[in-house]
Design a protein around this motif. Structure first.
Motif, short mmCIF file in Angstrom:
data_model
loop_
_atom_site.label_atom_id
_atom_site.label_comp_id
_atom_site.label_asym_id
_atom_site.label_seq_id
_atom_site.Cartn_x
_atom_site.Cartn_y
_atom_site.Cartn_z
N GLU A 100 0.82 -1.22 0.00
CA GLU A 100 0.00 0.00 0.00
C GLU A 100 0.85 1.26 0.00
O GLU A 100 0.46 2.30 0.54
CB GLU A 100 -0.93 0.00 1.23
N SER A 103 -0.85 4.70 -1.54
CA SER A 103 -1.75 5.46 -0.67
C SER A 103 -0.97 6.13 0.46
O SER A 103 -1.22 7.30 0.80
CB SER A 103 -2.82 4.53 -0.09
N LEU A 170 -5.38 1.49 6.85
CA LEU A 170 -4.69 2.67 6.32
C LEU A 170 -4.52 3.74 7.39
O LEU A 170 -3.47 4.37 7.50
CB LEU A 170 -5.46 3.24 5.13
N GLU A 174 -0.93 4.99 8.55
CA GLU A 174 -0.56 6.40 8.36
C GLU A 174 -0.19 7.07 9.68
O GLU A 174 0.81 7.78 9.77
CB GLU A 174 -1.74 7.15 7.71
N GLN A 366 -8.24 3.45 -0.76
CA GLN A 366 -9.21 3.12 0.28
C GLN A 366 -10.35 4.13 0.36
O GLN A 366 -11.39 3.83 0.95
CB GLN A 366 -8.51 3.03 1.64
#
Length: 531
Positions: A100, A103, A170, A174, A366
């Motif tokens: 990922e 993103s 996510l 993050e 997402q």
């Protein structure tokens, strides 16, 4: 003769232990029924026990020394974040940083830069006599999203029912990564302040070139890149050692479960010794430890990590409630009026993160619809990470000295940092802590009002009848049966309104045409009504 021993240690243990015990007795009701967050309740408890009962005395624990109190808070935040970030790295799926990366790159690159710039512009506009460079330094402290508060949002009943798993992962990834990436934003401003502003007064070397050399060499090279490499090496070696030990049945279940926690302590200590970014190293090490998903699979049924995480969170936010400078929000010598702080806090919550997430949402896999984008943009809480960077900045500014005294502009910035960052932390805890309960309450109230209006249409007024008539027409159109017989009868009857009289159950299926071949008696047997 027995006597009371009212030592700080005894009182602290009694207060914290008593609160956690009482909270535990109602924790499920508070979190799953009222949707109240642990940090919010812990902060309220800290305020009560510090300013209400005077049972907690943080200043006395630090020997009534402001610098000791700042160092204690800094170390406490490092401990909480280090453990939380290793656990965050373990909890996300295997190879998540690799799979990922697109993103995450959007959120950590343009996303963090946009949050930094937006926050600095708001502060520059609302805080009197604040230079834009100082606003950049203050904004850098609140740029990272907090992994502790984010974890409380993406876990529990509300998250399971309303937040897709992809979006949960996510948010965790993050918040874990950007907490360690706050250093470049903070020290970009701090190095310019130290070496360029006031012609670098008090420093042996001055100028923008020297400031940028420190920023690229020390901040990016030594702090960021070294911490990533260190986290990869430690996480990889820990994974190999864990596999080797498990294959030979050398490690028991208890030590296997607690392994990420002690790994976090090791990384915090070693990174602190060499002066690199311990937060980023902790997150990277946790993710590499679970790179093959073996550890996560082995411990997914065990609740020890979540339990320890809960205890640390309650303790750190109780401490925040106790050490937060509540008095200064009202009495700060007119530096920043309270109404400006309130406006600034609310604007930061709305405009710090939401605009940049909305602009970049097409690049974030997402964020599949507007609801996901709004949720991702709104829930970027500010908490332990901001307190950590606040005290990192304060520690740095103490070293900007002229003739063994802190330079005037550095001291002014330190006071603004202390006031603004703490206020925004508390605003975020309150606003984000009450957002889900308030949203749930508004939804339930609206549903009850609608049900009441359905059952008492004579009290709802003419406008309600008009809306009801539109709904009935739409329902009739969707439930109608074509003459050719291509469409079947509806599976559920329409709503019977209180002011309507139904003489024939067939009327429940509005506009049904019997020319398709079925008799009314057959229809009544097939669809008995009314219900």
């Amino acid at each position: 003769m027995p006597t009371l021993v009212l030592s700080n240690f005894n009182v602290f243990c009694a207060v914290v232990g008593g609160f956690v015990t009482l909270f535990g007795l109602v924790s499920h009701f508070a979190k799953e029924r009222l949707y109240m967050s642990e940090p919010l309740m812990a902060v309220c408890a800290g305020v009560l026990f510090r300013h209400g009962t005077q049972w907690l005395q943080p200043e006395e624990y630090a020997f009534n020394d402001e610098i000791n109190l700042e160092v204690t808070t800094l170390d406490f935040t490092r401990l909480a974040l280090g453990v939380q970030l290793v656990l965050a790295g373990v909890q996300i799926p295997a190879r998540y940083l690799k799979t990922e990366w697109k993103s995450l790159a959007v959120l950590l690159g343009p996303g963090m830069t946009g949050m930094w710039v937006a926050s600095s512009l708001l502060m520059w506009a609302l805080i009197p006599n604040l230079s834009y460079l100082h606003a950049l330094a203050v904004a850098a402290c609140i740029t990272p999203t907090d992994p502790v508060l984010s974890n409380s949002i993406v876990k529990g009943k509300f998250a399971d029912q309303n937040i897709p798993v992809d979006l949960q992962n996510l948010i965790i990834a993050e918040s874990g990564a950007n907490d360690g990436l706050g250093y470049p934003f903070l020290f970009f401003a701090l190095y310019i302040i130290k070496y360029v502003m006031h012609n670098g007064e008090g420093q042996p070397q001055t100028g923008g070139g020297h400031a940028m050399a420190y920023w690229f060499g020390e901040t990016w090279g030594y702090v960021i890149i070294l911490s990533v490499l260190y986290g990869i090496v430690v996480g990889y070696l820990a994974r190999l050692a864990m596999k080797y030990s498990k294959d030979r049945d050398w490690i028991d279940h208890e030590n296997h479960v607690v392994f990420p926690v002690v790994l976090a302590l090791f990384i915090l200590g070693t990174c602190g010794l060499i002066g690199t970014d311990d937060l980023l190293a902790c997150f990277v090490a946790g993710n590499v430890l679970n790179w093959d998903n073996v550890y996560r699979h082995d411990t997914i049924q065990d609740s020890f990590q979540e339990t320890l995480d809960m205890l640390i969170n309650l303790a750190i936010f109780m401490w925040f409630g106790a050490v937060c400078p509540w008095y200064e929000f009202l009495h700060n010598d007119g530096r920043i009026p309270l109404y400006r702080l309130i406006v600034l806090g609310l604007l930061i919550i709305i405009f710090r993160r939401l605009p940049i997430v909305w602009l970049t949402s097409s690049k974030i896999r997402q964020c599949q619809n507007l609801t996901h984008t709004l949720f991702m943009g709104y829930f970027g809480p500010i908490g332990v990470g901001a307190a950590f960077y606040l005290h990192v900045a304060t520690e740095f500014l103490h070293e900007v000295q002229v003739d063994e005294h802190v330079r005037e502009d550095a001291e002014d910035l330190r006071k603004v940092l202390h006031l603004v960052v703490w206020f925004i932390i508390m605003t975020s805890i309150l606003v984000h802590g009450f957002s889900i309960p308030a949203g749930k309450l508004a939804f339930k109230v609206s549903r009850r009002v609608e049900r009441f209006a359905d059952s008492h249409p004579q009290l709802a007024g003419r406008n309600y009848y008009r809306r009801g008539e539109k709904r009935r027409r739409s329902l009739r159109a969707s439930m109608s049966v074509s003459v050719s017989g291509q469409s079947g009868l509806p599976q559920t009857p329409r709503r019977v309104w209180a002011h309507e009289s139904i003489s024939n159950p067939i009327q429940l299926y509005s506009d049904v045409e019997l020319g398709s071949g079925e008799s009314e008696s057959n229809l009544l047997q097939k669809y008995p009504g009314p219900i």
